[in-house]
Design an enzyme around this catalytic site. Structure first.
Site, PDB file in Angstrom:
ATOM      1  N   ARG A  84      -2.428  13.746   0.303  1.00 26.90           N
ATOM      2  CA  ARG A  84      -3.488  14.686   0.685  1.00 26.90           C
ATOM      3  C   ARG A  84      -4.487  14.925  -0.446  1.00 26.90           C
ATOM      4  O   ARG A  84      -5.071  16.001  -0.562  1.00 26.90           O
ATOM      5  CB  ARG A  84      -2.889  16.036   1.134  1.00 26.90           C
ATOM      6  CG  ARG A  84      -1.900  15.922   2.284  1.00 26.90           C
ATOM      7  CD  ARG A  84      -2.616  15.564   3.583  1.00 26.90           C
ATOM      8  NE  ARG A  84      -1.678  15.532   4.705  1.00 26.90           N
ATOM      9  CZ  ARG A  84      -1.138  14.419   5.209  1.00 26.90           C
ATOM     10  NH1 ARG A  84      -1.444  13.239   4.659  1.00 26.90           N
ATOM     11  NH2 ARG A  84      -0.303  14.466   6.239  1.00 26.90           N
ATOM     12  N   ARG A  85      -4.648  13.919  -1.301  1.00 28.91           N
ATOM     13  CA  ARG A  85      -5.646  14.030  -2.373  1.00 28.91           C
ATOM     14  C   ARG A  85      -6.726  12.950  -2.260  1.00 28.91           C
ATOM     15  O   ARG A  85      -7.494  12.750  -3.186  1.00 28.91           O
ATOM     16  CB  ARG A  85      -4.962  13.940  -3.740  1.00 28.91           C
ATOM     17  CG  ARG A  85      -4.079  15.140  -4.042  1.00 28.91           C
ATOM     18  CD  ARG A  85      -3.400  15.026  -5.373  1.00 28.91           C
ATOM     19  NE  ARG A  85      -2.721  16.268  -5.739  1.00 28.91           N
ATOM     20  CZ  ARG A  85      -2.007  16.442  -6.849  1.00 28.91           C
ATOM     21  NH1 ARG A  85      -1.842  15.431  -7.691  1.00 28.91           N
ATOM     22  NH2 ARG A  85      -1.430  17.604  -7.108  1.00 28.91           N
ATOM     23  N   GLY A  86      -6.737  12.236  -1.126  1.00 28.61           N
ATOM     24  CA  GLY A  86      -7.754  11.213  -0.907  1.00 28.61           C
ATOM     25  C   GLY A  86      -7.507   9.910  -1.637  1.00 28.61           C
ATOM     26  O   GLY A  86      -8.411   9.070  -1.711  1.00 28.61           O
ATOM     27  N   LEU A  87      -6.297   9.727  -2.181  1.00 28.23           N
ATOM     28  CA  LEU A  87      -6.042   8.526  -2.970  1.00 28.23           C
ATOM     29  C   LEU A  87      -6.059   7.264  -2.099  1.00 28.23           C
ATOM     30  O   LEU A  87      -6.608   6.232  -2.494  1.00 28.23           O
ATOM     31  CB  LEU A  87      -4.709   8.638  -3.701  1.00 28.23           C
ATOM     32  CG  LEU A  87      -4.544   9.841  -4.649  1.00 28.23           C
ATOM     33  CD1 LEU A  87      -3.241   9.720  -5.429  1.00 28.23           C
ATOM     34  CD2 LEU A  87      -5.724   9.945  -5.602  1.00 28.23           C
ATOM     35  N   LEU A  88      -5.442   7.327  -0.929  1.00 30.19           N
ATOM     36  CA  LEU A  88      -5.432   6.156  -0.056  1.00 30.19           C
ATOM     37  C   LEU A  88      -6.848   5.783   0.373  1.00 30.19           C
ATOM     38  O   LEU A  88      -7.212   4.598   0.378  1.00 30.19           O
ATOM     39  CB  LEU A  88      -4.562   6.419   1.177  1.00 30.19           C
ATOM     40  CG  LEU A  88      -4.511   5.268   2.191  1.00 30.19           C
ATOM     41  CD1 LEU A  88      -3.947   4.008   1.561  1.00 30.19           C
ATOM     42  CD2 LEU A  88      -3.713   5.675   3.423  1.00 30.19           C
TER      43      LEU A  88
ATOM     44  N   VAL B 123       0.860  -1.193   0.000  1.00 27.76           N
ATOM     45  CA  VAL B 123       0.000   0.000   0.000  1.00 27.76           C
ATOM     46  C   VAL B 123       0.890   1.234   0.000  1.00 27.76           C
ATOM     47  O   VAL B 123       1.709   1.423   0.909  1.00 27.76           O
ATOM     48  CB  VAL B 123      -0.941   0.005   1.214  1.00 27.76           C
ATOM     49  CG1 VAL B 123      -1.815   1.260   1.202  1.00 27.76           C
ATOM     50  CG2 VAL B 123      -1.808  -1.253   1.224  1.00 27.76           C
TER      51      VAL B 123
ATOM     52  N   PHE C 129       4.539  -9.306   5.822  1.00 25.19           N
ATOM     53  CA  PHE C 129       4.256  -9.647   4.422  1.00 25.19           C
ATOM     54  C   PHE C 129       3.946  -8.397   3.627  1.00 25.19           C
ATOM     55  O   PHE C 129       3.676  -7.356   4.181  1.00 25.19           O
ATOM     56  CB  PHE C 129       3.092 -10.654   4.347  1.00 25.19           C
ATOM     57  CG  PHE C 129       1.892 -10.282   5.182  1.00 25.19           C
ATOM     58  CD1 PHE C 129       0.954  -9.375   4.707  1.00 25.19           C
ATOM     59  CD2 PHE C 129       1.736 -10.822   6.446  1.00 25.19           C
ATOM     60  CE1 PHE C 129      -0.146  -9.030   5.491  1.00 25.19           C
ATOM     61  CE2 PHE C 129       0.642 -10.477   7.230  1.00 25.19           C
ATOM     62  CZ  PHE C 129      -0.296  -9.581   6.746  1.00 25.19           C
TER      63      PHE C 129
ATOM     64  N   TYR D 145      -4.804   2.992   9.717  1.00 22.73           N
ATOM     65  CA  TYR D 145      -5.808   2.021   9.293  1.00 22.73           C
ATOM     66  C   TYR D 145      -7.064   1.923  10.155  1.00 22.73           C
ATOM     67  O   TYR D 145      -8.078   1.403   9.676  1.00 22.73           O
ATOM     68  CB  TYR D 145      -5.147   0.651   9.124  1.00 22.73           C
ATOM     69  CG  TYR D 145      -4.196   0.677   7.952  1.00 22.73           C
ATOM     70  CD1 TYR D 145      -4.670   0.560   6.641  1.00 22.73           C
ATOM     71  CD2 TYR D 145      -2.838   0.892   8.132  1.00 22.73           C
ATOM     72  CE1 TYR D 145      -3.815   0.627   5.565  1.00 22.73           C
ATOM     73  CE2 TYR D 145      -1.969   0.966   7.047  1.00 22.73           C
ATOM     74  CZ  TYR D 145      -2.464   0.837   5.771  1.00 22.73           C
ATOM     75  OH  TYR D 145      -1.612   0.915   4.702  1.00 22.73           O
TER      76      TYR D 145
ATOM     77  N   VAL E 245       1.250   5.560  -1.638  1.00 22.99           N
ATOM     78  CA  VAL E 245       0.851   6.714  -2.453  1.00 22.99           C
ATOM     79  C   VAL E 245       2.106   7.540  -2.693  1.00 22.99           C
ATOM     80  O   VAL E 245       2.925   7.738  -1.779  1.00 22.99           O
ATOM     81  CB  VAL E 245      -0.226   7.558  -1.744  1.00 22.99           C
ATOM     82  CG1 VAL E 245      -0.480   8.860  -2.504  1.00 22.99           C
ATOM     83  CG2 VAL E 245      -1.523   6.766  -1.616  1.00 22.99           C
TER      84      VAL E 245
END
Length: 419
Positions: free
Chosen positions: A90-94, A82, A419, A123, A84
């Site tokens: 800070r563009r909401g991609l995650l 995971v 992992f 998370y 970005v």
């Protein structure tokens, strides 16, 4: 929002740019040997990729593996890779990646997702709870000794007589079938352990410059008990000297055993390696027996850290798949903003042999968010501790006490590999 930053399914050709992005984000250098092994476990059909034109700027992946839970083994998405791009934070991609992935997991039938978190604050926003912790040991070998067995009926210790067992040091690759056999025998009873097929054994045993990082090649010691191999340890050493002489360090990667004699023999070996004065082990369980085997537990230098974070993708299926330390009959009101199918009241009944979780209109005994339910799923953090922190609300007097015991287990969960 999708127009400049669309999300698409992964393809095999994404592996290289994904690795480049990860290495940059985690401040690591490329390692072609490890790169090759990682390609072998990469599952492009389980990848989600965010692009900006021809640039790959975000990724979330998962591995198809099993996870041991209290009393059972079930399919679990092992979320990983995971990332970005630092230029596109800070563009909401995650958030978009996590939402899309959770929906796919729900539709795909895996009741649970599990991951290791780079930062603990990330998370919980997506329904993950810290379900297992670990101890990082930094042992002063000059001040620590593994004790001989004591008490009525105790053995004389490894090497003292027939039937006690023996140790073999060998090449990890050649001993892999025996390591895998030991691991598979133990795995069903070890909450937090993940399934390992041949691809994953190659990954675990891969020996590359990046993993060595100034240490020796990976080494293995195998314990043979009366009925065959019943334990092993993977380790490396770091050479160091000063004016007073040797002060090498042993770095233990894994140490597992299915017998008391095997466990003691492995740790006596690891703490007695010549020219070493310190030992480190990053994946000790909270109930690690080593604390009961040494003459000075303080010198183990234990520090607490988190390990596995769990997400209940399908609350009913997940709670039905595990077993419970004592009989339980409780109604839980669950809130899950991202997967509304999980929200509502669920009646959980079960014990050490069976479990069933179904929707109900009965009054709730407990109320919590899905991340809080995930935190107690592996039998690690207690439900009582979450209630005392205000994260689980008791709606019927005595419900926390009843459920707290049931959600526990006789072995603490332990994540023994990243992992």
């Amino acid at each position: 929002m999708d127009a400049p930053f669309p999300i698409r399914a992964g393809v095999p050709q994404d592996f290289d740019p994904v690795m480049e992005l990860l290495l940059a984000a985690f401040h690591q250098n490329p390692d072609p040997d490890l790169h090759h092994v990682e390609r072998g476990v990469f599952e492009p059909d389980r990848s989600l990729v965010v692009t900006d034109g021809d640039r790959l700027v975000g990724h979330a992946g998962a591995y198809t593996r099993e996870l041991t839970v209290p009393g059972g083994v079930l399919p679990a998405a092992h979320v990983s890779l995971v990332v970005v791009a630092p230029t596109d934070r800070r563009r909401g991609l995650l958030t978009r990646l996590m939402h899309r992935q959770l929906r796919q997991l729900r539709d795909g039938g895996e009741p649970v997702a599990v991951l290791w978190a780079s930062e603990g604050r990330i998370y919980p926003r997506y329904g993950y709870g810290m379900a297992a912790q670990r101890l990082e040991l930094d042992v002063d070998l000059r001040e620590t000794r593994v004790l001989d067995p004591a008490g009525p009926g105790a053995g004389a210790g490894p090497g003292a007589g027939p039937g006690v067992g023996s140790l073999r040091v060998g090449d990890p690759g050649r001993l892999r079938p025996e390591l895998a056999a030991v691991y598979e025998r133990l795995r069903p009873g070890r909450p937090g352990w993940s399934g390992r097929d041949d691809r994953w054994w190659r990954y675990v045993l891969a020996d590359s410059p990046a993993r060595q990082s100034g240490q020796t090649a990976l080494r293995v010691v195998l314990h043979d008990g009366p009925t065959g191999p019943d334990g092993y340890a993977l380790w490396r050493t770091v050479s160091d000297w000063d004016a007073r002489g040797p002060k090498g360090r042993v770095r233990v990667i894994e140490a597992v055993a299915g017998s008391v004699d095997g466990y003691r023999a492995l740790w006596r070996f690891l703490t007695g390696i010549d020219l070493s004065r310190a030992l480190s082990f990053r994946f000790a369980a909270l109930d690690e027996p080593l604390f009961q085997l040494v003459d000075e537990p303080r010198q183990l230098g234990a520090a607490l850290a988190d390990s596995l974070w769990v997400r209940l993708v399908d609350v009913a299926a997940a709670l039905s798949a595990r077993r419970y330390a004592t009989g339980v009959d409780v109604v839980v009101d669950v809130t899950d903003p991202l997967l509304p199918e999980n929200s509502g009241r669920w009646r959980l009944t079960g014990d050490r042999e069976q479990a069933r979780c179904v929707p109900t209109d009965e009054p709730a005994d407990l109320a919590c968010g899905v991340a809080d339910l995930a935190a107690v799923y592996l039998g690690g953090p207690s439900l009582r501790s979450l209630a005392d922190a205000g994260r689980v609300r008791e709606l019927r007097h005595g419900a926390v006490a009843e459920a707290n015991t049931a959600f526990g287990w006789d072995r603490a969960p332990a994540g023994i590999e990243i992992f």
